[in-house]
Design a protein around this motif. Structure first.
Motif, PDB file in Angstrom:
ATOM      1  N   VAL A  11       0.807  -1.211  -0.259  1.00 55.96           N
ATOM      2  CA  VAL A  11      -0.250   0.272   0.498  1.00 55.96           C
ATOM      3  C   VAL A  11       0.696   1.236  -0.251  1.00 55.96           C
ATOM      4  CG1 VAL A  11      -1.467   1.541   1.477  1.00 55.96           C
ATOM      5  CG2 VAL A  11      -1.657  -1.178   1.004  1.00 55.96           C
ATOM      6  N   ALA A  12       1.575   0.861   0.824  1.00 50.89           N
ATOM      7  CA  ALA A  12       3.118   2.714   0.339  1.00 50.89           C
ATOM      8  C   ALA A  12       3.480   2.468  -0.279  1.00 50.89           C
ATOM      9  CB  ALA A  12       3.668   1.873   2.142  1.00 50.89           C
ATOM     10  N   ILE A  13       3.820   1.342  -1.163  1.00 54.18           N
ATOM     11  CA  ILE A  13       4.929   1.878  -2.236  1.00 54.18           C
ATOM     12  C   ILE A  13       3.558   2.339  -3.102  1.00 54.18           C
ATOM     13  CG2 ILE A  13       5.373   0.293  -4.350  1.00 54.18           C
ATOM     14  CD1 ILE A  13       6.919  -1.403  -2.453  1.00 54.18           C
ATOM     15  N   GLY A  14       1.676   1.922  -2.767  1.00 56.23           N
ATOM     16  CA  GLY A  14       1.132   2.422  -3.908  1.00 56.23           C
ATOM     17  C   GLY A  14       0.886   4.104  -3.592  1.00 56.23           C
ATOM     18  N   LEU A  15       1.054   4.897  -2.463  1.00 56.54           N
ATOM     19  CA  LEU A  15       1.329   5.672  -2.311  1.00 56.54           C
ATOM     20  C   LEU A  15       2.533   7.064  -2.887  1.00 56.54           C
ATOM     21  CD1 LEU A  15      -0.444   5.692   1.290  1.00 56.54           C
ATOM     22  CD2 LEU A  15      -1.558   6.864  -1.015  1.00 56.54           C
ATOM     23  N   PHE A  16       3.439   6.632  -2.623  1.00 56.66           N
ATOM     24  CA  PHE A  16       4.598   6.178  -2.628  1.00 56.66           C
ATOM     25  C   PHE A  16       5.040   6.558  -4.163  1.00 56.66           C
ATOM     26  CE2 PHE A  16       9.587   6.688  -3.454  1.00 56.66           C
ATOM     27  CZ  PHE A  16       9.563   7.554  -3.154  1.00 56.66           C
ATOM     28  N   PHE A  17       4.911   5.642  -4.602  1.00 63.57           N
ATOM     29  CA  PHE A  17       5.306   5.383  -6.003  1.00 63.57           C
ATOM     30  C   PHE A  17       4.328   5.875  -7.079  1.00 63.57           C
ATOM     31  CE2 PHE A  17       8.075   2.823  -4.636  1.00 63.57           C
ATOM     32  CZ  PHE A  17       9.145   2.740  -5.660  1.00 63.57           C
ATOM     33  N   GLY A  18       3.384   6.215  -6.254  1.00 59.64           N
ATOM     34  CA  GLY A  18       1.983   7.145  -6.933  1.00 59.64           C
ATOM     35  C   GLY A  18       1.996   8.508  -6.978  1.00 59.64           C
ATOM     36  N   SER A  19       2.383   8.776  -6.190  1.00 57.58           N
ATOM     37  CA  SER A  19       1.829  10.605  -5.870  1.00 57.58           C
ATOM     38  C   SER A  19       2.998  10.831  -6.501  1.00 57.58           C
ATOM     39  CB  SER A  19       3.014  10.485  -4.609  1.00 57.58           C
ATOM     40  OG  SER A  19       4.135   9.974  -4.630  1.00 57.58           O
ATOM     41  N   TYR A  20       4.156  10.884  -7.182  1.00 59.50           N
ATOM     42  CA  TYR A  20       4.660  11.558  -8.607  1.00 59.50           C
ATOM     43  C   TYR A  20       3.807  11.601  -9.685  1.00 59.50           C
ATOM     44  CZ  TYR A  20       7.772  12.878 -12.406  1.00 59.50           C
ATOM     45  OH  TYR A  20       8.097  13.481 -13.017  1.00 59.50           O
ATOM     46  N   PRO A  21       3.408  10.596 -10.131  1.00 59.02           N
ATOM     47  CA  PRO A  21       2.039  10.866 -11.344  1.00 59.02           C
ATOM     48  C   PRO A  21       1.344  11.160 -10.902  1.00 59.02           C
ATOM     49  CG  PRO A  21       3.360   9.073 -11.311  1.00 59.02           C
ATOM     50  CD  PRO A  21       3.695   9.022 -10.132  1.00 59.02           C
ATOM     51  N   ALA A  22       0.567  11.434  -9.748  1.00 61.93           N
ATOM     52  CA  ALA A  22      -0.748  11.793  -9.805  1.00 61.93           C
ATOM     53  C   ALA A  22      -0.135  13.357  -9.675  1.00 61.93           C
ATOM     54  CB  ALA A  22      -1.455  11.545  -8.221  1.00 61.93           C
ATOM     55  N   ASN A  23       0.574  13.756  -7.997  1.00 62.89           N
ATOM     56  CA  ASN A  23       0.570  15.163  -8.133  1.00 62.89           C
ATOM     57  C   ASN A  23       1.236  15.989 -10.227  1.00 62.89           C
ATOM     58  OD1 ASN A  23       1.376  17.261  -7.322  1.00 62.89           O
ATOM     59  ND2 ASN A  23       2.362  15.890  -5.577  1.00 62.89           N
ATOM     60  N   ARG A  24       2.180  15.594 -10.329  1.00 65.89           N
ATOM     61  CA  ARG A  24       1.471  15.923 -11.917  1.00 65.89           C
ATOM     62  C   ARG A  24       0.558  16.025 -13.225  1.00 65.89           C
ATOM     63  NH1 ARG A  24       6.702  13.721 -16.472  1.00 65.89           N
ATOM     64  NH2 ARG A  24       4.749  13.211 -17.591  1.00 65.89           N
ATOM     65  N   ALA A  25      -0.371  15.082 -12.530  1.00 68.64           N
ATOM     66  CA  ALA A  25      -2.196  15.115 -12.967  1.00 68.64           C
ATOM     67  C   ALA A  25      -2.379  16.593 -12.754  1.00 68.64           C
ATOM     68  CB  ALA A  25      -2.122  14.450 -12.961  1.00 68.64           C
ATOM     69  N   ALA A  26      -2.624  16.455 -11.194  1.00 71.03           N
ATOM     70  CA  ALA A  26      -2.861  17.394 -10.734  1.00 71.03           C
ATOM     71  C   ALA A  26      -2.900  18.652 -10.527  1.00 71.03           C
ATOM     72  CB  ALA A  26      -2.693  17.069  -8.974  1.00 71.03           C
ATOM     73  N   LYS A  27      -1.747  19.510 -10.945  1.00 75.37           N
ATOM     74  CA  LYS A  27      -0.979  20.230 -11.521  1.00 75.37           C
ATOM     75  C   LYS A  27      -0.648  21.096 -13.142  1.00 75.37           C
ATOM     76  CE  LYS A  27       3.252  21.006  -8.210  1.00 75.37           C
ATOM     77  NZ  LYS A  27       4.105  20.130  -8.056  1.00 75.37           N
ATOM     78  N   LEU A  28      -1.236  19.758 -13.419  1.00 75.74           N
ATOM     79  CA  LEU A  28      -1.287  20.248 -15.222  1.00 75.74           C
ATOM     80  C   LEU A  28      -2.544  21.501 -15.234  1.00 75.74           C
ATOM     81  CD1 LEU A  28      -2.179  16.313 -17.063  1.00 75.74           C
ATOM     82  CD2 LEU A  28      -0.260  18.678 -17.328  1.00 75.74           C
ATOM     83  N   ARG A  29      -2.112  22.186 -15.624  1.00 75.75           N
ATOM     84  CA  ARG A  29      -2.987  23.585 -16.164  1.00 75.75           C
ATOM     85  C   ARG A  29      -3.904  23.305 -17.631  1.00 75.75           C
ATOM     86  NH1 ARG A  29       0.590  28.555 -17.682  1.00 75.75           N
ATOM     87  NH2 ARG A  29      -1.414  28.812 -18.264  1.00 75.75           N
ATOM     88  N   PRO A  30      -5.396  23.536 -17.038  1.00 80.34           N
ATOM     89  CA  PRO A  30      -6.716  23.005 -17.672  1.00 80.34           C
ATOM     90  C   PRO A  30      -6.308  23.202 -19.627  1.00 80.34           C
ATOM     91  CG  PRO A  30      -6.978  24.697 -16.448  1.00 80.34           C
ATOM     92  CD  PRO A  30      -5.409  24.451 -15.757  1.00 80.34           C
ATOM     93  N   ILE A  31      -5.981  24.446 -19.606  1.00 85.85           N
ATOM     94  CA  ILE A  31      -5.546  25.140 -21.017  1.00 85.85           C
ATOM     95  C   ILE A  31      -4.262  24.053 -21.786  1.00 85.85           C
ATOM     96  CG2 ILE A  31      -4.050  27.134 -20.482  1.00 85.85           C
ATOM     97  CD1 ILE A  31      -6.698  27.167 -22.601  1.00 85.85           C
ATOM     98  N   GLU A  32      -3.740  24.308 -21.094  1.00 90.00           N
ATOM     99  CA  GLU A  32      -2.706  23.193 -21.565  1.00 90.00           C
ATOM    100  C   GLU A  32      -3.020  21.747 -21.946  1.00 90.00           C
ATOM    101  OE1 GLU A  32       0.442  24.052 -19.686  1.00 90.00           O
ATOM    102  OE2 GLU A  32       1.034  25.977 -20.436  1.00 90.00           O
ATOM    103  N   ALA A  33      -3.606  20.807 -20.511  1.00 88.74           N
ATOM    104  CA  ALA A  33      -4.390  19.878 -20.894  1.00 88.74           C
ATOM    105  C   ALA A  33      -4.939  19.623 -22.279  1.00 88.74           C
ATOM    106  CB  ALA A  33      -4.455  19.437 -19.331  1.00 88.74           C
ATOM    107  N   LEU A  34      -5.896  20.645 -22.269  1.00 87.98           N
ATOM    108  CA  LEU A  34      -7.225  20.741 -23.111  1.00 87.98           C
ATOM    109  C   LEU A  34      -6.426  20.657 -24.321  1.00 87.98           C
ATOM    110  CD1 LEU A  34     -10.100  22.839 -21.956  1.00 87.98           C
ATOM    111  CD2 LEU A  34      -9.726  20.216 -23.092  1.00 87.98           C
ATOM    112  N   ARG A  35      -5.426  21.404 -24.671  1.00 89.04           N
ATOM    113  CA  ARG A  35      -4.851  21.176 -26.283  1.00 89.04           C
ATOM    114  C   ARG A  35      -3.871  19.890 -26.563  1.00 89.04           C
ATOM    115  NH1 ARG A  35      -2.192  27.488 -25.371  1.00 89.04           N
ATOM    116  NH2 ARG A  35      -4.017  28.808 -24.741  1.00 89.04           N
ATOM    117  N   HIS A  36      -3.890  19.123 -25.532  1.00 85.98           N
ATOM    118  CA  HIS A  36      -2.916  18.362 -25.228  1.00 85.98           C
ATOM    119  C   HIS A  36      -3.686  17.362 -26.550  1.00 85.98           C
ATOM    120  CE1 HIS A  36      -0.857  14.259 -24.498  1.00 85.98           C
ATOM    121  NE2 HIS A  36      -0.172  15.453 -24.400  1.00 85.98           N
ATOM    122  N   GLU A  37      -3.166  16.713 -27.789  1.00 83.01           N
ATOM    123  CA  GLU A  37      -3.965  15.470 -28.422  1.00 83.01           C
ATOM    124  C   GLU A  37      -3.482  14.344 -28.035  1.00 83.01           C
ATOM    125  OE1 GLU A  37      -6.075  16.092 -30.467  1.00 83.01           O
ATOM    126  OE2 GLU A  37      -6.576  18.057 -30.157  1.00 83.01           O
TER     127      GLU A  37
END
Lengths: 428, 246
Positions: A402-428
């Motif tokens: 479980v700790a591995i899920g939280l730890f190793f998942g936190s980097y990608p999840a953070n990256r997702a959360a920090k995306l600016r909506p305008i840039e994310a929407l332009r992404h193809e």
């Protein structure tokens, strides 16, 4: 936006790509199962060896001819000793100095050790001669007895071999060299099958013996069948099978667990005196102390278990990196979706929660399946060892996954959360 | 937090500059615009005129380089990340040119999504989503995934998703750009109906036919407003309502 909602989004995210989720889970599954199974195998090995040592008998010392250095060899097949453990000497007397003349272990040595005034801590002394692979027959059925032991009646208690059926033999039988025998369960099964063996006569290499008792089965020790044994009066065995050579070993039982060390020093003194061992000479015998043996072996096994656990932990770590990898791919792949979610008002926490939940779910499911596989796997005997599950290893493996899920998942999840909506929407 | 007479949108001297140095691009050069409640505004312009940039700023997806922007009297520039998310969720409904439905989620789940993020309970969410889908005429396509729907149907789901939170403002960015004439008619009819029901709509397009449905047409050239033309009164029905809805 409740926690339940976040979980539902996570489940939907995972089921959207089942194959990928399954493979990622597999990484954690293998890691967790490996940790649990390998630690269980280590524990099983440890238990089985401890059992084997205990099978040698309680509070006993085994005196054997020392084979190191020159001197007399071990005639009379004394190499194999009762429990089937072949381990390094737990204690070797003396140093490496010159040896004048190696003396063999004799009945007289045994008698001297039984002297209550010289050795007050000794309860009983059982001289042992043994012959291996003796062919026994009964009415056409034949069986090769792995170990035929000639000894005194005290052997049964000292070596922890109670009789289940019939009776022991007695001191009279030893003095009279009566051809009677107590057989192990394996021997009884092979020769007699369902017939009651008590009172029947078997022939061992041409010599007839009457069966008076059957030993209580002590179970397989993993590498050697401890029940493939027969015990007869010392004189009878010497007379008919081994000859009057040296003793294979002498089993000394101390009066109590605390008296074992005292008994050891007493018999050391007696033997040194009788064999003429001085401070400069190497002893021509060695004494196996069961307690010391056990300590040494458990320490070794402990190291071994830690090693196994470490290897398994590495595979768990690799599984965790697999989760990071797949979550990064998922975040990149779903950048546009993240943009849409943000555009319609998803707060950062919800996005973070969703991807963290996905990663944790992957690792938790993998962990739970791993525990299941570990449980199932431990039902089977692995390399002659019956694994014993250590509960803390389950808790640890699950917690870590479980700790591995939280730890190793936190980097990608953070990256997702920090995306600016305008840039994310332009992404193809 | 706002007086009832505050305009839905108030844009003051907004400019947007992309890039730095020689690569600086002035997408917007001081745009001021006020949209009253109940208005139906079409923003027109060629590509590169800055209309998409304006749309992104109006939708709180992007921030202006200079100038202020108020939604329902609230200054968007002063809001934090979390408050912006709440604002997008409650006050603004988006309709995109490329639909932007979330794949592998049924039409119903897509429409429920903004309500889920807004913290609406499961029962109320379902009821409101069903009502919104019914309003766009997709009551019989609830459990279809986006890839099982036609372009027009997908855009109608997107409209349902945009209006399910009862936002102050419906923003549509070239909503008919990817649609055939029939579907375009469907979507425009829905927008007309929403407008006549009092919903505030800002629509971006480069097609005159589409702009003809609006009560007010604003023309954008090179990041400046060059024309602001009213076709119908704010509190009246949209000009084409009668024509398309017999």
């Amino acid at each position: 936006m409740g926690a339940l909602e976040v979980l539902r989004f996570a489940v939907r995210g995972l089921t959207a790509n089942k194959m990928r989720s399954a493979l990622t889970t597999l990484g954690i599954l293998i890691g967790v199962a490996a940790v649990i199974l390998l630690v269980a195998v280590g524990e099983g090995t440890s238990r089985s060896i401890t059992q084997n040592i205990q099978r040698l008998g309680a509070n006993t010392l085994t005196v054997m001819q020392s084979f190191s250095g020159g001197g007399g060899g071990g005639r009379g097949g004394g190499g194999v000793f009762a429990g089937g453990v072949v381990a390094g000497p737990a204690q070797q007397q003396g140093g490496t100095g010159p040896r004048t003349q190696a003396k063999e272990l004799t009945i007289e040595d045994a008698r001297a050790m039984a002297d209550a005034s010289a050795a007050p801590s000794v309860k009983s002394v059982s001289p042992v001669v043994s012959a291996s692979s003796q062919a026994a027959t009964y009415q056409g059925a034949s069986h090769s007895i792995a170990q035929l032991v000639g000894t005194y009646p005290t052997y049964f208690e000292a070596s922890n071999k109670p009789v289940a059926k019939g009776s022991y033999f007695y001191n009279d039988d030893v003095t009279a060299a009566r051809k009677i025998i107590v057989i192990g369960q394996t021997v009884a099964d092979d020769l007699f099958g369902s017939v009651d063996p008590i009172g029947r006569q078997i022939t061992i290499t041409g010599v007839p013996f009457t069966v008076v008792g059957v030993l209580k089965p002590s179970g397989s020790s993993g590498f050697q069948d401890a029940d493939d044994i027969a015990v007869a009066p010392l004189a009878a065995v010497q007379q008919s099978l081994t000859g009057y050579g040296p003793l294979g070993q002498i089993i000394v039982q101390a009066k109590s667990a605390t008296a074992v060390d005292a008994a050891q020093s007493e018999i050391t003194q007696i033997l040194d005196q009788r064999h003429g061992i001085t401070a400069t000479a190497t002893a021509d015998y060695r004494i196996l102390n069961q307690a010391q043996l056990q300590e040494t072996v458990s320490a070794t096994i402990g190291t071994f278990t830690v090693l196994l656990g470490a290897v398994a932990a590495i595979s768990l770590l690799v599984g965790g990196i697999g989760i990071t990898n797949i979550m990064l791919v998922t975040v990149t792949e779903r950048t546009r979706e993240i943009g849409i979610r943000k555009a319609i008002g998803a707060p950062r926490g919800a996005i973070l929660g969703q991807f963290l939940a996905e990663a944790t779910m992957l690792s938790l499911i993998g962990g739970l399946l791993g525990v299941t596989i570990g449980f199932i796997g431990s039902r089977f005997t692995i390399a002659g060892v019956q694994p014993v599950i250590v509960p803390t290893s389950i808790a640890l493996a699950l917690g870590v996954s479980v700790a591995i899920g939280l730890f190793f998942g936190s980097y990608p999840a953070n990256r997702a959360a920090k995306l600016r909506p305008i840039e994310a929407l332009r992404h193809e | 937090m706002t007086a009832p007479e505050a305009p839905v949108l108030e844009v003051r001297e907004v400019s947007k500059i992309y890039g730095t140095g020689d690569a600086r691009v002035h997408a917007l050069r001081g745009v001021s615009l006020t949209v009253e409640r109940g208005d139906y505004v079409a923003i027109m312009g060629a590509s590169g005129s800055g209309k998409s940039t304006l749309m992104n700023i109006l939708g709180c997806l992007d921030v202006p380089t200079t100038g202020t922007y108020l939604v329902d009297g609230t200054d968007v520039g002063a809001l934090g990340d979390r408050q912006l998310a709440v604002l997008r969720n409650r006050k603004i409904g988006f309709v995109f040119q490329s639909f932007n439905l979330i794949p592998r989620m049924s039409a119903l789940a897509n429409v429920e999504l903004p309500l889920a993020y807004g913290g609406v309970g499961v029962g109320a969410r379902r009821r409101r989503a069903l009502a919104a889908l019914d309003q766009v005429g997709l009551g019989d396509r609830l459990h279809h995934d986006p890839n099982e729907l036609s372009g027009g149907q997908q855009q109608r789901v997107a409209v349902a998703r945009a209006l399910v939170t009862a936002p102050s403002l419906l923003l549509a960015d070239e909503p008919t750009g990817n649609l055939d004439t029939t579907s375009t008619g469907d979507v425009l009819r829905i927008l007309d109906r929403l407008s006549s029901a009092g919903r505030t709509i800002v629509l971006i397009t480069h097609e005159n036919d589409v702009a003809a449905h609006a009560k007010r047409v604003i023309r954008l050239v090179d990041g400046r407003i060059t024309e602001d033309h009213r076709q119908a009164p704010v509190d009246g029905p949209p000009p084409r309502l009668a024509a398309v809805a017999p």
